[in-house]
Design a protein around this motif. Structure first.
Motif, PDB file in Angstrom:
ATOM      1  N   PHE B  92       0.847  -1.201   0.000  1.00 17.39           N
ATOM      2  CA  PHE B  92       0.000   0.000   0.000  1.00 17.39           C
ATOM      3  C   PHE B  92       0.884   1.254   0.000  1.00 17.39           C
ATOM      4  N   LEU B  93       1.898   1.265   0.873  1.00 16.50           N
ATOM      5  CA  LEU B  93       2.783   2.431   0.948  1.00 16.50           C
ATOM      6  C   LEU B  93       3.538   2.624  -0.357  1.00 16.50           C
ATOM      7  N   GLU B  94       4.005   1.526  -0.934  1.00 14.74           N
ATOM      8  CA  GLU B  94       4.753   1.631  -2.189  1.00 14.74           C
ATOM      9  C   GLU B  94       3.853   2.218  -3.288  1.00 14.74           C
ATOM     10  N   GLU B  95       2.620   1.736  -3.343  1.00 15.37           N
ATOM     11  CA  GLU B  95       1.697   2.227  -4.369  1.00 15.37           C
ATOM     12  C   GLU B  95       1.357   3.704  -4.139  1.00 15.37           C
ATOM     13  N   MET B  96       1.007   4.054  -2.905  1.00 17.65           N
ATOM     14  CA  MET B  96       0.547   5.425  -2.630  1.00 17.65           C
ATOM     15  C   MET B  96       1.682   6.440  -2.737  1.00 17.65           C
ATOM     16  N   SER B  97       2.922   6.026  -2.439  1.00 14.10           N
ATOM     17  CA  SER B  97       4.030   6.987  -2.464  1.00 14.10           C
ATOM     18  C   SER B  97       4.706   7.056  -3.830  1.00 14.10           C
ATOM     19  N   SER B  98       4.251   6.237  -4.780  1.00 16.13           N
ATOM     20  CA  SER B  98       4.797   6.335  -6.147  1.00 16.13           C
ATOM     21  C   SER B  98       4.306   7.636  -6.782  1.00 16.13           C
ATOM     22  N   PRO B  99       4.988   8.140  -7.802  1.00 17.08           N
ATOM     23  CA  PRO B  99       4.499   9.367  -8.455  1.00 17.08           C
ATOM     24  C   PRO B  99       3.061   9.221  -8.939  1.00 17.08           C
ATOM     25  N   ALA B 100       2.709   8.074  -9.507  1.00 18.54           N
ATOM     26  CA  ALA B 100       1.330   7.892  -9.982  1.00 18.54           C
ATOM     27  C   ALA B 100       0.359   7.896  -8.799  1.00 18.54           C
ATOM     28  N   GLY B 101       0.706   7.182  -7.739  1.00 18.11           N
ATOM     29  CA  GLY B 101      -0.169   7.112  -6.570  1.00 18.11           C
ATOM     30  C   GLY B 101      -0.409   8.485  -5.962  1.00 18.11           C
ATOM     31  N   TYR B 104      -2.806  10.405  -8.119  1.00 19.02           N
ATOM     32  CA  TYR B 104      -4.204   9.964  -8.007  1.00 19.02           C
ATOM     33  C   TYR B 104      -4.825  10.468  -6.698  1.00 19.02           C
ATOM     34  N   ILE B 105      -4.048  10.400  -5.616  1.00 16.55           N
ATOM     35  CA  ILE B 105      -4.590  10.856  -4.326  1.00 16.55           C
ATOM     36  C   ILE B 105      -4.928  12.345  -4.392  1.00 16.55           C
ATOM     37  N   ARG B 106      -4.012  13.116  -4.973  1.00 16.27           N
ATOM     38  CA  ARG B 106      -4.255  14.558  -5.075  1.00 16.27           C
ATOM     39  C   ARG B 106      -5.484  14.842  -5.935  1.00 16.27           C
ATOM     40  N   ASP B 107      -5.608  14.138  -7.068  1.00 18.21           N
ATOM     41  CA  ASP B 107      -6.797  14.320  -7.918  1.00 18.21           C
ATOM     42  C   ASP B 107      -8.064  13.910  -7.164  1.00 18.21           C
ATOM     43  N   ALA B 108      -7.985  12.801  -6.440  1.00 15.96           N
ATOM     44  CA  ALA B 108      -9.162  12.334  -5.699  1.00 15.96           C
ATOM     45  C   ALA B 108      -9.602  13.396  -4.695  1.00 15.96           C
ATOM     46  N   MET B 157       0.904   6.448   7.314  1.00 16.82           N
ATOM     47  CA  MET B 157       1.486   6.328   5.970  1.00 16.82           C
ATOM     48  C   MET B 157       0.919   7.388   5.041  1.00 16.82           C
ATOM     49  N   MET B 158      -0.404   7.561   5.069  1.00 16.07           N
ATOM     50  CA  MET B 158      -1.012   8.547   4.172  1.00 16.07           C
ATOM     51  C   MET B 158      -0.596   9.969   4.543  1.00 16.07           C
ATOM     52  N   TYR B 159      -0.437  10.241   5.847  1.00 20.63           N
ATOM     53  CA  TYR B 159      -0.008  11.582   6.268  1.00 20.63           C
ATOM     54  C   TYR B 159       1.378  11.885   5.703  1.00 20.63           C
ATOM     55  N   ARG B 160       2.270  10.898   5.794  1.00 17.90           N
ATOM     56  CA  ARG B 160       3.615  11.145   5.240  1.00 17.90           C
ATOM     57  C   ARG B 160       3.574  11.304   3.727  1.00 17.90           C
ATOM     58  N   VAL B 161       2.781  10.475   3.060  1.00 23.49           N
ATOM     59  CA  VAL B 161       2.692  10.575   1.598  1.00 23.49           C
ATOM     60  C   VAL B 161       2.245  11.988   1.197  1.00 23.49           C
ATOM     61  N   LEU B 162       1.263  12.524   1.920  1.00 21.38           N
ATOM     62  CA  LEU B 162       0.706  13.825   1.529  1.00 21.38           C
ATOM     63  C   LEU B 162       1.521  15.009   2.030  1.00 21.38           C
ATOM     64  N   PHE B 163       1.994  14.932   3.282  1.00 21.87           N
ATOM     65  CA  PHE B 163       2.537  16.136   3.913  1.00 21.87           C
ATOM     66  C   PHE B 163       4.043  16.114   4.153  1.00 21.87           C
ATOM     67  N   ARG B 164       4.657  14.944   4.046  1.00 23.11           N
ATOM     68  CA  ARG B 164       6.073  14.899   4.380  1.00 23.11           C
ATOM     69  C   ARG B 164       6.822  14.201   3.261  1.00 23.11           C
TER      70      ARG B 164
END
Lengths: 188, 188
Positions: B92-101, B104-108, B157-164
């Motif tokens: 999950f972390l690998e997918e969400m922290s990839s450039p594509a992931g 997608y999160i930002r668009d969502a 994990m999501m907090y780091r992906v988005l904010f850190r």
């Protein structure tokens, strides 16, 4: 994408930033449909000054939103770590889950993904957490790691604010603080 | 803002959704500057069909991004709860922290704040977590609450992906799972 320097500028550059930010806040309060020429006219600068400094409207709105999320005071002193953390976390959750807070977070995240804005939001929270922990350490209290508070108090609150819309109350913030106290303290 | 119904539609409505989503994915892969008329032309529908269904381009992009974040398989079975959670969280972390992931999160999140898209992202993660926990319970293993895993593994994990922004590796995912195992299990 953003041409804005990472270090906050001084002198003329600071005056331009302040007048452009103020123009955005005023126009938002008036409910205007924002455009770069409209913001520039209100701020008394040329549109090219805005494009050169911020790149585009979205990046400017992101920058203004981050400034609005900057804490305006150090966390209040309630005499002990647990009370300080509970009060800070409850106030943080209340601010971030308000309609204005949610809107600023979304604007902040809509900026350039390679830019510093999302990181600044997180740095503000971390500075506040560190202020609470340092004060407690000076009192001689046993304190958790700042990263523990970021991962297990700040992150769950922000995740719910962003992804799980619904009522969020101070009881939830206090429950997360209690988890840190009873489960996540380093061994003395 | 979105006119899209909460229940996924069938029949003609489903065919329109599939062809419009496919048009967006194709145009994004081609690096095109997306507009509603361009997407509609590629999908073989009228622009007004797109506006009626999604409201605007941002809402359509948010909807497409959420669909791309939908898990395509149940979490793999590694024989025990800890291994299942570690593998799931790392992937999950690998997918969400990839450039594509991240994109997608930002668009969502850029969709209508009153709409269901951000909540759908969170619901997908929760369904995967529940699948892992239910399987472990059927094996007779002691399991944490699903909310504990959401708050203390998914949210950090999501907090780091988005904010850190910065490197995020499987070791971090495993450390969060270990915290749940050693610190956050309910008493037996």
């Amino acid at each position: 994408m953003s041409a804005r320097p990472a270090v906050r500028p001084g002198g003329r550059s600071a005056r331009v930033q302040e007048s452009v930010h103020r123009a955005v806040r005023e126009l938002q309060a008036e409910g205007a449909a924002l455009t770069v020429p409209l913001v520039a006219a209100r701020a008394g600068v040329t549109p090219s000054t805005v494009y050169r400094r911020w790149g585009d409207l979205q990046e400017l709105l992101s920058d203004v939103a981050v400034e609005r999320l900057r804490p305006d005071a150090p966390p209040a002193d309630h005499g002990n770590l647990r009370a300080d953390l509970e009060h800070w976390a409850s106030a943080f959750l209340e601010e971030m889950s308000s309609p204005a807070g949610r809107s600023y977070i979304r604007d902040a995240l809509a900026g350039d993904p390679e830019g510093p804005n999302a990181g600044r939001c997180s740095a503000y929270a971390r500075e506040q957490v560190e202020a609470v922990l340092s004060r407690a350490a000076r009192r001689g209290e046993h304190v958790p790691e700042a990263e523990t508070v970021m991962d297990h108090v700040v992150a769950p609150m922000m995740y719910r604010v962003l992804f799980r819309p619904g009522p969020l109350d101070a009881a939830y913030a206090r429950e997360l603080v209690a988890t840190v106290f009873y489960r996540l303290m380093p061994l003395p």
